[in-house]
Design an enzyme around this catalytic site. Sequence first.
Site, PDB file in Angstrom:
ATOM      1  N   GLU A 178      75.143   8.325  55.029  1.00 40.04           N
ATOM      2  CA  GLU A 178      75.828   7.055  54.746  1.00 40.04           C
ATOM      3  C   GLU A 178      77.041   7.289  53.850  1.00 40.04           C
ATOM      4  O   GLU A 178      78.064   6.621  53.987  1.00 40.04           O
ATOM      5  CB  GLU A 178      74.874   6.053  54.087  1.00 40.04           C
ATOM      6  CG  GLU A 178      73.679   5.648  54.952  1.00 40.04           C
ATOM      7  CD  GLU A 178      74.023   4.619  56.038  1.00 40.04           C
ATOM      8  OE1 GLU A 178      75.198   4.207  56.148  1.00 40.04           O
ATOM      9  OE2 GLU A 178      73.100   4.239  56.782  1.00 40.04           O
TER      10      GLU A 178
ATOM     11  N   GLU B 129      79.608 -11.309  57.186  1.00 44.89           N
ATOM     12  CA  GLU B 129      79.984 -10.619  58.414  1.00 44.89           C
ATOM     13  C   GLU B 129      80.961 -11.370  59.280  1.00 44.89           C
ATOM     14  O   GLU B 129      80.708 -11.609  60.455  1.00 44.89           O
ATOM     15  CB  GLU B 129      78.735 -10.304  59.264  1.00 44.89           C
ATOM     16  CG  GLU B 129      77.685  -9.568  58.489  1.00 44.89           C
ATOM     17  CD  GLU B 129      76.902  -8.614  59.362  1.00 44.89           C
ATOM     18  OE1 GLU B 129      77.262  -8.437  60.532  1.00 44.89           O
ATOM     19  OE2 GLU B 129      75.953  -8.023  58.860  1.00 44.89           O
TER      20      GLU B 129
ATOM     21  N   ARG C 241      83.331  -6.887  57.321  1.00 41.60           N
ATOM     22  CA  ARG C 241      82.072  -6.256  56.957  1.00 41.60           C
ATOM     23  C   ARG C 241      81.567  -5.313  58.040  1.00 41.60           C
ATOM     24  O   ARG C 241      80.873  -4.337  57.763  1.00 41.60           O
ATOM     25  CB  ARG C 241      81.017  -7.326  56.629  1.00 41.60           C
ATOM     26  CG  ARG C 241      79.767  -6.692  56.046  1.00 41.60           C
ATOM     27  CD  ARG C 241      78.887  -7.669  55.314  1.00 41.60           C
ATOM     28  NE  ARG C 241      77.649  -6.997  54.940  1.00 41.60           N
ATOM     29  CZ  ARG C 241      76.774  -7.466  54.080  1.00 41.60           C
ATOM     30  NH1 ARG C 241      76.987  -8.608  53.488  1.00 41.60           N
ATOM     31  NH2 ARG C 241      75.683  -6.787  53.803  1.00 41.60           N
TER      32      ARG C 241
ATOM     33  N   ASN D 239      79.861  -0.529  59.611  1.00 41.09           N
ATOM     34  CA  ASN D 239      78.967  -0.122  60.687  1.00 41.09           C
ATOM     35  C   ASN D 239      79.447   1.076  61.471  1.00 41.09           C
ATOM     36  O   ASN D 239      78.932   1.357  62.547  1.00 41.09           O
ATOM     37  CB  ASN D 239      78.795  -1.280  61.660  1.00 41.09           C
ATOM     38  CG  ASN D 239      77.512  -2.000  61.374  1.00 41.09           C
ATOM     39  OD1 ASN D 239      76.593  -1.405  60.814  1.00 41.09           O
ATOM     40  ND2 ASN D 239      77.451  -3.248  61.727  1.00 41.09           N
TER      41      ASN D 239
END
Length: 1294
Positions: free
Chosen positions: A194, A261, A265, A269
Amino acid sequence: MAQHAETSRVSILGSDSIVVGYNLIKEMLKEIVSELPSSTYVLITDTNIAPLHLDTFLTTFAELTANIEKPPRLIWQTVAPGEHSKSRKTKASIEDWMLQNRCTRDSVLLALGGGVIGDMAGYIAATFMRGIKFVQIPTTLLSMVDSSIGGKTAIDVPLGKNLIGAFWQPQRIFVDLAFLETLPEREFINGMAEIIKTAAFWDESEFKRLEDNVDKFLTAFRNRNHETGIVDLSSIQTMLHALVVGSIKVKAYVVSADEREGGLRNILNFGHTIGHAYEAILTPQVLHGECVSIGMIKEAELSRYLGLLPDSAVARLSKILTAYGLPISSSDSIIRERTNNRPTPVDQLMRTMAVDKKNAGAQKKVVLLTAIGKTYELKATGVSDAAIRTVLSPDVIVKSSSLPADAKVEVIPPGSKSITNRALLMAALSSTTTKMHNLLRSDDTEHMMNAITQLYGAEFTWITGGSGEDVLEVKGKGGQLVASPDEIYLGNSGTSSRFLAAVATLVKPSSSADSIVLTGNKRMKERPIAPLVDALRNNGSGIEYLGTVGCLPLRIAAGQHLKGGRIELAATISSQYVSALLMAAPYAETPTTLALVGGKPISQSYIDMTIAMMASFGVHVKKSTTEQYAYEIPQGVYSAPPEYVVESDASSATYPLAFSAITGTTCVVPNIGSSSLQGDAKFAVDVLRPMGCEVIQTATSTTVTGPAVGKLRPLKKVDMEPMTDAFLTASVLAAVAHEEGEKAIPTQIVGIANQRVKECDRIAAMVKELGKFGVFACELPDGIEIHGVESLSDLTIPEGGVHTYDDHRVAMSFSLLGAVAPGPVLIKERRCVEKTWPGYWDVFNYKFKVELEGFEDQNDVVARKFVPNNGRSIFIIGMRGAGKTSVGGWIADALGMKFQDLDPYLEEKAGKTIPQVIHEDKWEGFRKLELEVLKEVMGKFPSGYVFACGGGIVETPEARDLLQAYTASAGIVIHVHRDVKLIMEYLSVDVTRPSYVDDMFAVWQRREQWFADCSNFFIYNSDLSDDAEIAHFKLTLRSVLETMIGASTVHEKILAKPKSFFLSLTYPDVQVAMPVIDKITAGSDVLELRVDLLQSAPHEQSPSVAYVQEQIGIIRKYTAIPILFTVRTVSQGGKFPDHDYTKALELIMLALKLGVAYVDVELTWPNSMIQKIIDARRFTKLIASNHDFSGKWKWDGPEWPTKYQEAAVGEWADVIKFVGYATCRMDNVLLEQFRESHKDKPFLGINMGKAGQLSRVLNSLLTPVTHPLLPVKAAPGQLSVEEIMTAAKLIGDE
Ligand SMILES: NC(=O)c1ccc[n+]([C@@H]2O[C@H](COP(=O)([O-])OP(=O)(O)OC[C@H]3O[C@@H](n4cnc5c(N)ncnc54)[C@H](O)[C@@H]3O)[C@@H](O)[C@H]2O)c1
Ligand SMILES: [Zn+2]
């Protein structure tokens, strides 16, 4: 323990609520108690973390609140670790517990743990009493930088992960890095994914920091105290802090800008859209971060495919992920091992993405990169399914090109490998700094760079160039190399080893080392280097062989420089020796004369290349005027030009140029021209021009315009010796070249004999694959002859696609034909191009406008796991006296193979009998011989044989390894066994065999587990008394073997029948039913063995494995009917203890080993258990079953559809079997409606009870039946085949 360091606060959504530091427990509790006052604090954690950290929390809390008048209480609850706990069940039980403990709206929840605890506890906080305050105390790296921040909370449901949840912001997030001291290494690496992700889409400098410190991080994390299990983070403390804060800041910024979102945002991802799809298949064996790592590479490849991201960036991303030990493909060995080779079918990945919350309609949302640290848009971008499918697929279908005829396309193929490695070395030895463009990133260059860095020879920095490409800045140190004590590992890189062996003589001693060691992998340690070492030694350097004389590893003394003067070298073996000496020579103490002795040097073109490149780096080598093959090298220091563009690989350049040749368009390769030193640079002039192309070549560029489509001319005869690698490109052009005239003229390409020993026999491969296009070609002794078709429309479309032999050049050549063939052409294993040109298909698509479509052969998907035996030899093991010889013979007969007993084979090899061997060489000698024989036959007879091994083969550990490796590679090893008592009897009467030293029964006990470990199938040899029984057993054996090897058609036949049935055997001992077995199974397709009802003795909870084994042996002796193996638990209506999963699994594993046709899998079993069954089954079909006796589940209610999804989603179930309970006729109608609307999978659905009888008539697949001869019905409402058929006839449902 880490020192107490500075604490940072990061703001999110307008409040300073994130605290990051070391050892914060006291601080955080103080702040919680004072700033979030409450009467009750509820701490939720998992049972891994509790023993490590809970005590500190409790004692600190007690200390802090001791003096408060009405002290608040801290209550706590633990849950099992792992994703399973993110469930409705866990949530509900904690909620109930909180209610019982009088928690109220003012209670504050503390989530202490990884993402599982944070997500689940957070969701409780969001809904408990309509929402209570909560605090995140993340304990994994992943949760620190990701899941604890942003306010997303969720649980998993059968249909997918994180589907039910809420946005609920924590009041505080305390990131105490000291928790990481106890985190397992794999979890740390998982979190790194991450962190790398955030850097990759947002911050190139952070990415660089991660690249530069891989070793530091990994060393710190691998240095774990064995007793305490704690790692010492002090060496990376500051950096870790900065890195975590950096990552958190990005997430906090993005979340603050877009809490729910809206768009921005989604940028977080990156790697997740595709990563989640892999996760859905690979979880729980593969972790979230690991799947995201794969996802990042696929999404970066997608960006490259769309022409947005240069290949160098994809390479950089792959490199860092690999360096941290993360997987980059589902075919990586760690993934294959962890998931037992689970396939990840592209169709399934696409389907999973389609239900992802973030995707809308036909377009999937993917974060696209344009460079490391930069995204295409500040949000995820809609991408077509077709593009994603192509990137994910192993094969590709090449369709036509929409490039207009007058188009002019510029292509820069990847840099040449030979030039890259030379340029790197000379840039490092320079006194200047240079920016290197178009570097080829390969293992060779990685090894070269690592080695130079290790010798402090240069500083390498990746920077992003003008168009997003990665440029390597090399700050040379002028040849000032310094010895380092660590070995320098060069893998299998020939160029690096040879070049560095010479250059390493420049090394100066350091305080820590007065010599250096060059080493490589096993293969490299066998490759010769002696002529070079001899030349260097003769010139004053101290080199010692540490292993085999003449090969790596080498120890090279520091400070013993080359003297210069005359150096003699035999150069008939490798030009790399010459290049190595040439490049090192300027740094010798006097000018050097390098004389190549022993005849004409090999590969002169590479020597010329080195000399020319040295000139561009400021050192001018002269050919000797007095001596043939000798060079004068002056002293000097290289001076690299400020910018250096590595010339593209000329072999790679033949494909884009040939594309224009075949399509009549124009292609420019701007950095290869007539001055190029690469042999293949002549391709345009020597091959394309004579074929009718217009070729304009300057010193540094090449432009090719093809003739009108279909007008290429044959070459007649061409010697391609100077550019052998380009012959494949020429061959596909020749395939469509045609001369008008009476007699068609073929093209003959000669001088390419070396191409027979490349990745494959390329000449044979071309002949074969061209044939699939309807092009006649044949092999010449050193070449190929090709008869071009008259017109492109004469090309046929290869059936089953073009096989690429894992050879990049075969794939790239045939892609050209694909673009002009009259239909789509499938190219298999498209990824093989990655060896030299990872972005090839992308260029093909976005530059040449060739439409591509991803393809995955379903047979390949299946083959990944279930490799049908295809005649591969089979091994039989088992005790002497178990019947290996007779059963082995029958197996061989049934499969059309040859049988060979290894005992007589051994006797023949030894030239004496086994008793003689044992007498003379003792048991030890015999076992050794036996092992040799096993090895020999495995190597010599890979197919066509059934071998029976000696009973004691498993006594030798190495033999066990061999057998296990055989099963691991999907080979078949069958353990043949029979009743131990019978074996013992048999052995004691067999006087012709040498007797065992030990007591025979003890021998069996010792070997039992070994037999089990070394075999993947098991055949129970029942005591067969006469020929009729033997004949019967052989029949059964045949059908069992068919299941074992994947050749059975039982299931397909059953599916094709309008009505099929199974009969249940519900006896404690099946023996009693055997006399009537044929009668009672008449009309049934399958026989169900209710294992839960078997009982060898009264009051037995569950039957033993040995008993079940024997029972199946009995059935198989009497009937060949396929067996359904059912272990029915109490809660599902059977007798098997509900929670004895271990035993249930053990029995099912036995069934799989026995090759039963069907196994019943209860959906109520834990996922982990089901996964084990899925992983272990080869060709046995699985029936996913669920029963509801309560009658509460209605067919139009929510339960059955949910269960159906659960069973269907994993793709493993071959049949779904649902049994409900009918209380009235309507229940049967509802079931029929359910049946109508659930057709994804073969479905068996019935209702129990008298009122449900109708459903048994209406069900068509595998209806359970009874028989009048059976003492009791297996279930209420059960009918016989005859009854069902009659009823069906009456209602017209035949
Ligand atoms: N909410 C979000 O925005 C978000 C983002 C990413 C991931 N997630 C979720 O996070 C979950 C994964 O989180 P995770 O990777 O932290 O896994 P995890 O919570 O399962 O923890 C991993 C393992 O490490 C153990 N562990 C945790 N801290 C430890 C410590 N300090 N010392 C020793 N052992 C420790 C745990 O017991 C567990 O076995 C997934 O469910 C995923 O969906 C959520
Ligand atoms: Zn994530």
